[in-house]
Motif scaffolding. Structure first.
Motif, PDB file in Angstrom:
ATOM      1  N   GLU A  16       8.471 -10.765  54.698  1.00  0.00           N
ATOM      2  CA  GLU A  16       9.478 -10.501  55.729  1.00  0.00           C
ATOM      3  C   GLU A  16      10.617 -11.513  55.692  1.00  0.00           C
ATOM      4  O   GLU A  16      11.781 -11.153  55.882  1.00  0.00           O
ATOM      5  N   ALA A  17      10.294 -12.778  55.458  1.00  0.00           N
ATOM      6  CA  ALA A  17      11.343 -13.798  55.375  1.00  0.00           C
ATOM      7  C   ALA A  17      12.290 -13.499  54.216  1.00  0.00           C
ATOM      8  O   ALA A  17      13.518 -13.582  54.363  1.00  0.00           O
ATOM      9  N   TRP A  18      11.739 -13.149  53.071  1.00  0.00           N
ATOM     10  CA  TRP A  18      12.560 -12.813  51.906  1.00  0.00           C
ATOM     11  C   TRP A  18      13.312 -11.508  52.125  1.00  0.00           C
ATOM     12  O   TRP A  18      14.479 -11.378  51.748  1.00  0.00           O
ATOM     13  N   ARG A  19      12.652 -10.512  52.724  1.00  0.00           N
ATOM     14  CA  ARG A  19      13.314  -9.237  52.997  1.00  0.00           C
ATOM     15  C   ARG A  19      14.546  -9.449  53.853  1.00  0.00           C
ATOM     16  O   ARG A  19      15.631  -8.939  53.580  1.00  0.00           O
ATOM     17  N   ASP A  20      14.397 -10.263  54.879  1.00  0.00           N
ATOM     18  CA  ASP A  20      15.501 -10.567  55.780  1.00  0.00           C
ATOM     19  C   ASP A  20      16.614 -11.325  55.048  1.00  0.00           C
ATOM     20  O   ASP A  20      17.794 -10.989  55.183  1.00  0.00           O
ATOM     21  N   ALA A  21      16.252 -12.340  54.276  1.00  0.00           N
ATOM     22  CA  ALA A  21      17.250 -13.142  53.554  1.00  0.00           C
ATOM     23  C   ALA A  21      18.027 -12.304  52.543  1.00  0.00           C
ATOM     24  O   ALA A  21      19.219 -12.526  52.316  1.00  0.00           O
ATOM     25  N   LEU A  22      17.365 -11.323  51.942  1.00  0.00           N
ATOM     26  CA  LEU A  22      18.014 -10.479  50.944  1.00  0.00           C
ATOM     27  C   LEU A  22      18.753  -9.295  51.560  1.00  0.00           C
ATOM     28  O   LEU A  22      19.440  -8.554  50.856  1.00  0.00           O
ATOM     29  N   GLY A  23      18.604  -9.102  52.863  1.00  0.00           N
ATOM     30  CA  GLY A  23      19.281  -8.007  53.534  1.00  0.00           C
ATOM     31  C   GLY A  23      18.694  -6.645  53.225  1.00  0.00           C
ATOM     32  O   GLY A  23      19.403  -5.637  53.277  1.00  0.00           O
ATOM     33  N   ILE A  24      17.406  -6.599  52.919  1.00  0.00           N
ATOM     34  CA  ILE A  24      16.741  -5.323  52.642  1.00  0.00           C
ATOM     35  C   ILE A  24      16.408  -4.654  53.973  1.00  0.00           C
ATOM     36  O   ILE A  24      15.748  -5.247  54.824  1.00  0.00           O
ATOM     37  N   ASP A  25      16.872  -3.436  54.144  1.00  0.00           N
ATOM     38  CA  ASP A  25      16.628  -2.671  55.366  1.00  0.00           C
ATOM     39  C   ASP A  25      15.130  -2.428  55.526  1.00  0.00           C
ATOM     40  O   ASP A  25      14.484  -1.916  54.607  1.00  0.00           O
ATOM     41  N   PRO A  26      14.552  -2.780  56.681  1.00  0.00           N
ATOM     42  CA  PRO A  26      13.112  -2.565  56.878  1.00  0.00           C
ATOM     43  C   PRO A  26      12.709  -1.100  56.715  1.00  0.00           C
ATOM     44  O   PRO A  26      11.590  -0.803  56.285  1.00  0.00           O
ATOM     45  N   HIS A  48      13.909  -3.022  47.703  1.00  0.00           N
ATOM     46  CA  HIS A  48      14.918  -3.185  46.663  1.00  0.00           C
ATOM     47  C   HIS A  48      16.263  -3.540  47.275  1.00  0.00           C
ATOM     48  O   HIS A  48      16.576  -3.108  48.388  1.00  0.00           O
ATOM     49  N   ALA A  49      17.038  -4.296  46.525  1.00  0.00           N
ATOM     50  CA  ALA A  49      18.393  -4.650  46.944  1.00  0.00           C
ATOM     51  C   ALA A  49      19.216  -4.953  45.703  1.00  0.00           C
ATOM     52  O   ALA A  49      18.668  -5.187  44.619  1.00  0.00           O
ATOM     53  N   THR A  50      20.521  -4.956  45.878  1.00  0.00           N
ATOM     54  CA  THR A  50      21.427  -5.454  44.853  1.00  0.00           C
ATOM     55  C   THR A  50      22.269  -6.526  45.513  1.00  0.00           C
ATOM     56  O   THR A  50      22.924  -6.279  46.533  1.00  0.00           O
TER      57      THR A  50
END
Length: 105
Positions: free
Chosen positions: A51-61, A80-82
């Motif tokens: 969750e910390a990484w998801r948030d930092a990378l801006g990945i939509d939950p 996934h993100a770009t």
């Protein structure tokens, strides 16, 4: 032949993440010469790290996929993100706590 310079996008992104988010928990990092513009990040066992990484990378939950593996005993989350021209795959592997709770009941 892929050169070390060809890996500059994921390496630069790692440097940027380390500078902007120095308190993120460490994860497994994979940069492959087969996909030089891709960064794979793996989390094992702790979904709060995911969750910390998801948030930092801006990945939509809402875009995070959840799958079960190993006779439903393991849960796998994938996002996934770009970012900065680099494709990112963030994966977490954790015990399926709902199955463990059922077994304990």
């Amino acid at each position: 032949m892929t050169t070390f310079a060809d890996l500059s996008a994921p390496l630069a992104l790692l440097r940027l993440l380390a500078a902007d988010h120095p308190d993120l928990p460490a994860v497994n990092v994979l940069i492959s010469r087969r996909s030089p513009n891709r960064l794979n990040l793996e989390v094992h066992g702790d979904l709060t790290v995911f969750e910390a990484w998801r948030d930092a990378l801006g990945i939509d939950p809402e875009s995070v996929r959840r799958n079960l593996h190993s006779a439903d005993t393991a849960m796998v989350l994938t996002g996934h993100a770009t970012v900065a021209d680099c494709k990112i795959e963030l994966v977490a592997y954790a015990p399926n706590l709902s199955l463990l709770a059922e077994a304990a009941a």
